[in-house]
Scaffold this active site. Structure first.
Site, mmCIF file in Angstrom:
data_model
loop_
_atom_site.group_PDB
_atom_site.id
_atom_site.type_symbol
_atom_site.label_atom_id
_atom_site.label_comp_id
_atom_site.label_asym_id
_atom_site.label_seq_id
_atom_site.Cartn_x
_atom_site.Cartn_y
_atom_site.Cartn_z
ATOM 1 N N GLY A 56 54.921 53.374 50.837
ATOM 2 C CA GLY A 56 56.350 54.089 51.291
ATOM 3 C C GLY A 56 56.332 54.017 52.972
ATOM 4 N N THR A 111 53.748 55.164 58.110
ATOM 5 C CA THR A 111 53.869 54.395 56.848
ATOM 6 C C THR A 111 52.755 54.912 56.088
ATOM 7 O OG1 THR A 111 54.461 52.427 58.083
ATOM 8 C CG2 THR A 111 53.332 52.019 55.848
ATOM 9 N N VAL A 112 52.825 54.923 54.677
ATOM 10 C CA VAL A 112 51.898 55.476 53.476
ATOM 11 C C VAL A 112 51.292 54.134 52.763
ATOM 12 C CG1 VAL A 112 51.519 56.863 51.877
ATOM 13 C CG2 VAL A 112 52.961 57.670 53.410
ATOM 14 N N GLY A 169 58.438 55.709 56.241
ATOM 15 C CA GLY A 169 59.363 56.978 56.989
ATOM 16 C C GLY A 169 59.551 56.714 58.243
ATOM 17 N N GLY A 170 60.393 57.763 58.568
ATOM 18 C CA GLY A 170 60.535 58.001 60.132
ATOM 19 C C GLY A 170 59.423 58.267 60.928
ATOM 20 N N ASP A 208 61.618 68.630 56.688
ATOM 21 C CA ASP A 208 62.026 67.407 56.192
ATOM 22 C C ASP A 208 62.072 67.645 54.717
ATOM 23 O OD1 ASP A 208 63.023 65.107 56.575
ATOM 24 O OD2 ASP A 208 61.267 64.050 56.712
#
Length: 745
Positions: A418, A424-425, A420-421, A536
């Protein structure tokens, strides 16, 4: 003695004169016994001045020696020749056509003056080397001819708006205009005329207009030409070649070139590489001695000239090619083999030693850098805080950089699960088989170190079953890395919107996920040791395990709220579509901002639509506005069609939609708290349980079931209306709600 000395000097002088004479003959471009010069013009063969000195009549040059200096003309014409090139170019002078206003009859003001270029058909205008020029104010110039068997006409206009618009060297329409001449144009005629002959100011400023064809490099416009241009002729470049009907005249060490002609009807001769001279002369092209000019050879040592080429000799005891950049010269002796071996072994030892020192230095630098990052990221402070815990078995683990790199195969792209803003995962697998999710942030802010440490400590103490558990962190990198438990079944966003990966969720599953998420947020707001605002909340940050249990994740934007504060002033962060409009306007972050975001999640669960979508109608682009503007009796139209909705559970959906609308109120103070939202959703879940009881109980227990339902339904409706419960059934429901909210340490 003096006599012998004089004799010797005389012999040396004779030899020198002979050598110079030979050099002159060798470099002559004309046939033997023929004049090579007419004034300053050199005349190379096949051109010639007199009979027998030229190839045919086309190449005849008439030299008028009565002029001073002598002047050359083409054949028997009055066309002056200024230059002859063996590369197929001939420079000749051609007349300029002019048009002067004071000489024009007023009755015929638009009749232009004209002239024909007197160029023989055998000498066409050189392609791409000439241009048509017209100069003057309000002057038009035309040129015509035959192009591929058809008549051709073109031209341009030169105007003068004012004197300042005329620029030296510029020929784009102000005082001067120019055109390219098409390839193959013959029988060229030129015309020039005026547009406004009766304008007195124009006549005073520009008495004449001119048109002519000139070589590209032979004309540069000057603004003074507008008032006066004295040249009568200009230099034009024409092509010359040998006709195919003529026998091959290319001599020794030369080659025939005919690819410049479209139909191949003409050819020229040129010297081969390594040769120079006149390829039309009987002796042909002569060898170039590259060794005499260092610019022509690439020899590092000794140069040896050969016919059409040269070689480079290596020094003694060497062999090979002595050219720069070539194979090079190598030693040709076995005696030097031991020396080479010794040098090689020494070099290898030096290389190994240097590599060992470099790797040691690099490792030391790497360790120092890890220590630097560890200190900057608050590692010592975090260790001190962790050592004060009373439950060391539950301490958050501090991972090393090497452990995480090994678990993720050095953060290979294939391990990304994943983006996101905030980072990174990656999915990592340790040697013991434990699967984890590693979050790598994009940015680092040294001023947030204390807050990061507090966040790690607080999150590590949260053991809520619906929060992705924080297992540890790594502080040895430039940005801290967080290690979470790995949740296997993707995000809620994928289950709602990506039907290619997952089947549609049932309403029962959606309500369960909503209730679990609300319980988590209520716990974070009300029951955590330090209140936490997630900031969020969205469907991509709600993960699902194999049993479809919700797991709230991504606390990268979360804020810890001190006990003595109810709101924080902070830079606005969040996701478009989920962002609290009051927070967006005031930058004041409260727990009600999470309530608003959760309301959007509820609408996504009900409608199956994205929070913001620009693909559909304009009215449906913003999910919150679309649902809020939908009347209650039309709610069925916006329910997700992929979800199996029964008439019996549509009331539950309507109640859930009412809760979502409360969460989306513009003013934060008018929104319910997450604890109230969780209690209302549990009331909806109770309606579902009651319906299940009705559907599953047998007819033999009908009376007992009806009695129980009457009691619980009345208490449930009272709970939904007032938010309190005082009877036995109410106490059991309240206990159920509190188990959702406080399912953590």
């Amino acid at each position: 003695m003096k006599r012998w000395r004089k004799t010797l000097v005389g012999l040396m002088l004779i030899i020198k004169i002979a050598i110079l004479s030979t050099a002159v003959v060798a470099s002559s471009q004309a046939l033997a016994g023929c004049d090579e010069w007419c004034g300053d013009l050199r005349i190379p063969y096949p051109f010639g001045v007199k009979q027998g000195c030229h190839l045919n009549q086309t190449f005849l040059i008439t030299c008028n020696k009565t002029n001073s200096p002598p002047k050359a003309f083409l054949m028997d014409t009055d066309i002056s020749v200024t230059n002859i090139s063996l590369h197929g170019e001939l420079h000749i002078l051609q007349p300029i056509v002019r048009y002067c206003y004071e000489q024009v009859q007023v009755s015929d003001p638009f009749i232009p003056n004209a002239t024909n270029l007197s160029v023989p058909a055998a000498l066409p205008i050189a392609d791409g080397k000439n241009k048509f020029i017209a100069t003057g104010c309000n002057t038009f110039g035309l040129f015509s001819g035959m192009l591929k068997g058809s008549e051709f006409l073109s031209g341009c206009i030169s105007v003068c708006t004012n004197g300042s618009a005329i620029v030296d060297g510029s020929c784009f329409g102000n005082g001067c205009c120019e055109l390219e001449i098409p390839k193959g144009l013959t029988n060229l005629s030129l015309f020039v005329g005026q547009l406004l002959p009766n304008e007195t100011n124009i006549l005073k400023y520009n008495p004449c207009g001119y048109a002519f064809v000139v070589g590209d490099e032979r004309f540069k416009f000057d603004s003074t030409y507008i008032q006066r241009f004295e040249d009568e002729e200009v230099e034009v470049v024409v092509d010359w070649a040998i006709g195919n009907q003529t026998m091959n005249v290319c001599r020794q060490n030369s080659q025939r070139i005919s690819n410049f002609s479209d139909d191949g009807s003409q050819y020229r001769c040129e010297c081969l590489d390594g040769f120079m001279g006149n390829p039309y002369l009987p002796q042909g092209c002569e060898d170039i001695d590259e060794c005499k000019d260092e610019k022509l050879n690439k020899c590092k040592y000794e140069c040896i000239n050969t016919i059409g080429n040269y070689t480079c000799k290596c020094p003694k005891n060497f062999k090979g090619d002595g050219r720069h950049g070539g194979e090079g010269c190598t030693r040709d002796s076995k005696a030097f083999i031991p020396i080479i071996i010794g040098i090689g072994v020494g070099f290898i030892v030096f290389l190994i030693g240097s590599t060992w020192i470099f790797l040691g230095y690099k490792k030391l630098k790497f360790i120092k850098r890890k220590e630097k990052f560890f200190i900057e990221n608050g590692g010592f402070i975090l260790q001190q805080q962790l050592s004060q815990w009373q439950s060391p078995n539950e301490m958050v683990r501090i991972f090393t950089q090497e452990e995480l790199e090994k678990a993720t195969n050095n953060y290979d792209n294939s391990t990304i699960v994943g983006k996101g803003g905030f980072g990174t995962v990656y999915k990592g697998v340790f040697e013991d088989g434990l699967a984890v999710a590693i979050k790598k942030s994009k940015i680092v802010d040294q001023s947030q170190t204390d807050q990061f440490i507090n966040e790690v400590i607080v999150l590590s103490q949260i053991n809520h079953r619906n929060v992705v558990r924080l297992l540890g962190c790594c502080l040895e990198t430039q940005v801290p890395l967080l290690v979470y438990e790995f949740v296997t079944n993707g995000t809620l966003f994928e289950h709602i919107h990506d039907k290619t990966k997952h089947a549609s969720l049932s309403w029962e599953a959606r309500l369960k996920i909503a209730l679990e998420t609300a319980g988590v947020l209520a716990y974070l707001h009300s029951s955590a040791s330090i209140p936490i605002i997630h900031r969020d909340i969205k469907t991509t940050n709600i993960l699902l395990d194999d049993n479809y249990t919700a797991k709230v994740s991504d606390f990268g934007a979360s804020k810890l709220v001190p006990m003595d504060q109810t709101q924080l002033s902070t830079m606005v962060q969040g996701t478009l579509g989920y962002l609290d409009p009051e927070y967006l306007l005031t930058s004041e972050l409260t727990e009600k901002s999470d309530v608003y975001s959760f309301g959007i999640v509820l609408l996504e669960l009900i409608t199956g639509k994205k929070a913001v979508c620009f693909d559909g109608p304009e009215a449906e682009r913003n999910l919150a506005m679309y649902v809020l503007c939908t009347k209650d009796d039309l709610l069925e139209e916006v329910v997700d069609r992929g979800m199996m909705v029964k008439e019996t559970n549509f009331e539950e959906i309507k109640e859930t939609a009412k809760i979502a609308k409360k969460c989306l109120r513009i003013k934060g103070e008018e929104r319910p708290s997450m604890k109230e939202v969780a209690m209302e959703l549990d009331g909806v879940r109770l309606m579902q349980v009651q319906r299940s009881w009705v559907d599953n109980n047998s007819l033999s227990n009908a009376e007992e079931r009806v009695c129980l339902l009457d009691v619980e339904a009345s208490d449930s409706s009272h709970f939904i209306a007032s938010g309190t419960m005082n009877n036995t059934v109410g106490d059991s429901i309240k206990a159920s709600i509190l188990s959702h909210i406080h399912h953590g340490r």
